[in-house]
Scaffold this motif. Structure first.
Motif, mmCIF file in Angstrom:
data_model
loop_
_atom_site.group_PDB
_atom_site.id
_atom_site.type_symbol
_atom_site.label_atom_id
_atom_site.label_comp_id
_atom_site.label_asym_id
_atom_site.label_seq_id
_atom_site.Cartn_x
_atom_site.Cartn_y
_atom_site.Cartn_z
ATOM 1 N N UNK A 28 -21.363 14.581 -20.975
ATOM 2 C CA UNK A 28 -21.911 15.254 -19.803
ATOM 3 C C UNK A 28 -23.369 14.880 -19.577
ATOM 4 N N UNK A 29 -24.134 14.766 -20.640
ATOM 5 C CA UNK A 29 -25.546 14.395 -20.515
ATOM 6 C C UNK A 29 -25.692 12.983 -19.952
ATOM 7 N N UNK A 30 -24.929 12.047 -20.473
ATOM 8 C CA UNK A 30 -24.980 10.668 -19.976
ATOM 9 C C UNK A 30 -24.508 10.613 -18.527
ATOM 10 N N UNK A 31 -23.448 11.340 -18.206
ATOM 11 C CA UNK A 31 -22.957 11.379 -16.831
ATOM 12 C C UNK A 31 -23.988 11.941 -15.874
ATOM 13 N N UNK A 32 -24.691 12.985 -16.295
ATOM 14 C CA UNK A 32 -25.733 13.571 -15.461
ATOM 15 C C UNK A 32 -26.863 12.575 -15.223
ATOM 16 N N UNK A 33 -27.271 11.851 -16.240
ATOM 17 C CA UNK A 33 -28.338 10.860 -16.101
ATOM 18 C C UNK A 33 -27.907 9.739 -15.157
ATOM 19 N N UNK A 34 -26.687 9.284 -15.259
ATOM 20 C CA UNK A 34 -26.183 8.218 -14.376
ATOM 21 C C UNK A 34 -26.154 8.698 -12.918
ATOM 22 N N UNK A 35 -25.668 9.897 -12.689
ATOM 23 C CA UNK A 35 -25.626 10.437 -11.331
ATOM 24 C C UNK A 35 -27.033 10.608 -10.773
ATOM 25 N N UNK A 36 -27.952 11.113 -11.586
ATOM 26 C CA UNK A 36 -29.349 11.263 -11.171
ATOM 27 C C UNK A 36 -29.928 9.918 -10.761
ATOM 28 N N UNK A 37 -29.672 8.881 -11.560
ATOM 29 C CA UNK A 37 -30.196 7.550 -11.260
ATOM 30 C C UNK A 37 -29.613 7.007 -9.958
ATOM 31 N N UNK A 38 -28.308 7.097 -9.802
ATOM 32 C CA UNK A 38 -27.651 6.509 -8.633
ATOM 33 C C UNK A 38 -27.938 7.253 -7.336
ATOM 34 N N UNK A 39 -28.106 8.567 -7.399
ATOM 35 C CA UNK A 39 -28.263 9.340 -6.170
ATOM 36 C C UNK A 39 -29.709 9.634 -5.800
ATOM 37 N N UNK A 40 -30.618 9.623 -6.758
ATOM 38 C CA UNK A 40 -31.992 10.021 -6.457
ATOM 39 C C UNK A 40 -32.994 8.910 -6.727
ATOM 40 N N UNK A 41 -33.017 8.409 -7.927
ATOM 41 C CA UNK A 41 -34.082 7.501 -8.320
ATOM 42 C C UNK A 41 -33.984 6.142 -7.620
ATOM 43 N N UNK A 42 -32.833 5.498 -7.658
ATOM 44 C CA UNK A 42 -32.678 4.160 -7.082
ATOM 45 C C UNK A 42 -32.925 4.120 -5.579
ATOM 46 N N UNK A 43 -32.349 5.033 -4.772
ATOM 47 C CA UNK A 43 -32.634 4.994 -3.326
ATOM 48 C C UNK A 43 -34.106 5.246 -3.004
ATOM 49 N N UNK A 47 -36.638 2.709 -0.958
ATOM 50 C CA UNK A 47 -37.422 3.084 0.222
ATOM 51 C C UNK A 47 -38.909 2.821 0.009
ATOM 52 N N UNK A 48 -39.405 3.128 -1.171
ATOM 53 C CA UNK A 48 -40.823 2.892 -1.462
ATOM 54 C C UNK A 48 -41.146 1.403 -1.425
ATOM 55 N N UNK A 49 -40.259 0.581 -1.948
ATOM 56 C CA UNK A 49 -40.463 -0.870 -1.931
ATOM 57 C C UNK A 49 -40.440 -1.405 -0.497
ATOM 58 N N UNK A 50 -39.503 -0.934 0.315
ATOM 59 C CA UNK A 50 -39.420 -1.367 1.712
ATOM 60 C C UNK A 50 -40.673 -0.957 2.496
ATOM 61 N N UNK A 51 -41.181 0.261 2.253
ATOM 62 C CA UNK A 51 -42.383 0.723 2.945
ATOM 63 C C UNK A 51 -43.603 -0.090 2.524
ATOM 64 N N UNK A 100 -44.647 4.111 9.766
ATOM 65 C CA UNK A 100 -43.327 4.334 9.191
ATOM 66 C C UNK A 100 -42.298 3.296 9.620
ATOM 67 N N UNK A 101 -42.552 2.587 10.712
ATOM 68 C CA UNK A 101 -41.577 1.598 11.164
ATOM 69 C C UNK A 101 -42.251 0.563 12.045
ATOM 70 N N UNK A 102 -41.727 -0.648 11.989
ATOM 71 C CA UNK A 102 -42.150 -1.714 12.891
ATOM 72 C C UNK A 102 -41.094 -1.837 13.981
ATOM 73 N N UNK A 103 -41.542 -2.006 15.200
ATOM 74 C CA UNK A 103 -40.639 -2.122 16.345
ATOM 75 C C UNK A 103 -40.440 -3.589 16.705
#
Length: 111
Positions: A28-43, A47-51, A100-103
């Protein structure tokens, strides 16, 4: 009443012994860490890199939108600030992070 309490305490716990290794908890701990990484940290990192790339690539003549919703054409670029022409002869100074964006080119003429 004490009769029922002693029965409840006498039942075996079916789980791991206190202080022992429990494989299900680890899964459960490993699963929670994987979900946290995939849903929060990576996106968020993407976004920070693109900005950062957007701000680093700003040049004179680019048409941009600020965080406040102001559209403008970049007139001057310095290390920390940009000057946007929001209408003919009207220029405003912004921090680069406010963009925030280029047109696409020609968007402001259509408005």
């Amino acid at each position: 009443m004490s009769f029922f309490i002693s029965e409840a305490m006498a039942q075996s716990a079916g789980g791991a012994a206190p202080g022992g290794f429990d494989p299900m908890s680890m899964i459960f701990l490993v699963g929670f860490v994987v979900i946290f990484y995939l849903m929060i940290w990576r996106p968020q990192a993407k976004r920070a890199k693109d900005h950062k790339n957007l701000i680093g690539g700003l040049g004179v003549g680019d048409e941009v939108v600020t965080g406040g919703g102001i559209l403008g054409k970049v007139k001057k670029v310095s290390d920390e600030f940009i000057v946007l022409e929001v209408s003919e002869g009207q220029e405003l100074k912004f921090q680069k992070g406010a963009v925030v964006a280029a047109l696409p080119k020609g968007t402001l003429k259509a408005i």
